[in-house]
Scaffold this active site. Structure first.
Site, PDB file in Angstrom:
ATOM      1  CB  VAL A  22      -2.660  -0.867 -12.617  1.00 35.36           C
ATOM      2  CG1 VAL A  22      -3.818   0.080 -12.487  1.00 35.36           C
ATOM      3  CG2 VAL A  22      -1.699  -0.712 -11.470  1.00 35.36           C
TER       4      VAL A  22
ATOM      5  CB  VAL B 243      -4.936  -1.298  -2.524  1.00 38.39           C
ATOM      6  CG1 VAL B 243      -3.609  -1.856  -2.965  1.00 38.39           C
ATOM      7  CG2 VAL B 243      -5.154  -1.502  -1.039  1.00 38.39           C
ATOM      8  CG  ASP B 244       0.516   2.784  -3.397  1.00 42.67           C
ATOM      9  OD1 ASP B 244       0.646   3.183  -2.226  1.00 42.67           O
ATOM     10  OD2 ASP B 244       1.433   2.818  -4.240  1.00 42.67           O
TER      11      ASP B 244
ATOM     12  CG  ASP C 273     -11.279   0.865   2.182  1.00 40.00           C
ATOM     13  OD1 ASP C 273     -10.071   0.574   2.065  1.00 40.00           O
ATOM     14  OD2 ASP C 273     -11.694   2.034   2.269  1.00 40.00           O
TER      15      ASP C 273
END
Ligand code: APR
Length: 169
Positions: free
Chosen positions: A123, A32-33, A9
């Protein structure tokens, strides 16, 4: 400039700068945003809103900077990866630009260590194998006297395996 590979992470990384895979409105999102905004707290979104008001956001391939909020970093760099549309729409050049512009921005602030996620491979749909090659080539082409370490942080196994393979070649 040392290149390092980490599985995990990105919000746990202790580096001078973490790069976020943002959208051009700097509006936050998932992936991740979302993880970065959750871990970094609301101050990051306040700064993103200010950049949106002043500069209209961040075009694809470019990068902007905020503080890291609660994250253990000096700065956050928000870059906007291309949405994959088959590969003939400048995706490779734009993804390369994300890495190069983030590194330039870090260097301009005299930051020495930086961690990247696998931009556009969620995405935005960029094929992971090709994105890994683009990322590694872009970073290797960047000759810096300021940056000492670049960390590629892979969250999923597939990305991690491609990076392992290409970084060892
Ligand atoms: N740390 C590191 N990497 C992560 C983490 C995390 N905590 N969470 C997800 N990832 C990885 C995913 O495994 C993926 O390979 O980040 C990579 C990029 O996926 P996305 O976050 O979906 O980013 P991208 O494809 O560039 O799409 C950007 O998604 O969340 C929205 O606001 C964002 O609209 C923007 C779009």
């Amino acid at each position: 400039m040392e290149l390092q590979l980490v599985k995990g992470d990105i919000t746990q990384m202790h580096v001078d700068a973490i790069v976020n895979a943002a959208n051009s409105g700097l509006m936050g999102g998932g992936g991740v945003d979302g993880a970065i905004h959750r871990a970094g707290g609301p101050e990051i979104m306040n700064e993103c809103s200010l950049i949106r008001e002043q500069e209209g956001g961040c075009p694809t391939g470019e990068a902007v900077m905020t503080t890291g909020g609660l994250l253990p970093v000096k700065k956050l760099i928000h870059t906007v990866g291309p949405i994959w549309k088959g590969g003939n729409n400048g995706e490779k050049d734009k993804l390369t630009a994300c890495y190069i512009n983030s590194l330039k921005l870090a260097e301009s602030q005299h930051l020495q260590t930086i961690a990247f996620p696998n931009i556009s491979t969620g995405v935005y749909g960029y094929p992971k194998e090709e994105a890994a090659q683009v990322a590694i080539n872009a970073v290797k082409s960047f000759k810096s006297k300021v940056l000492t370490k670049v960390v590629f942080v892979c969250y999923d196994d597939e990305n991690y395996q491609f990076y392992q393979q290409f970084l060892s070649e």
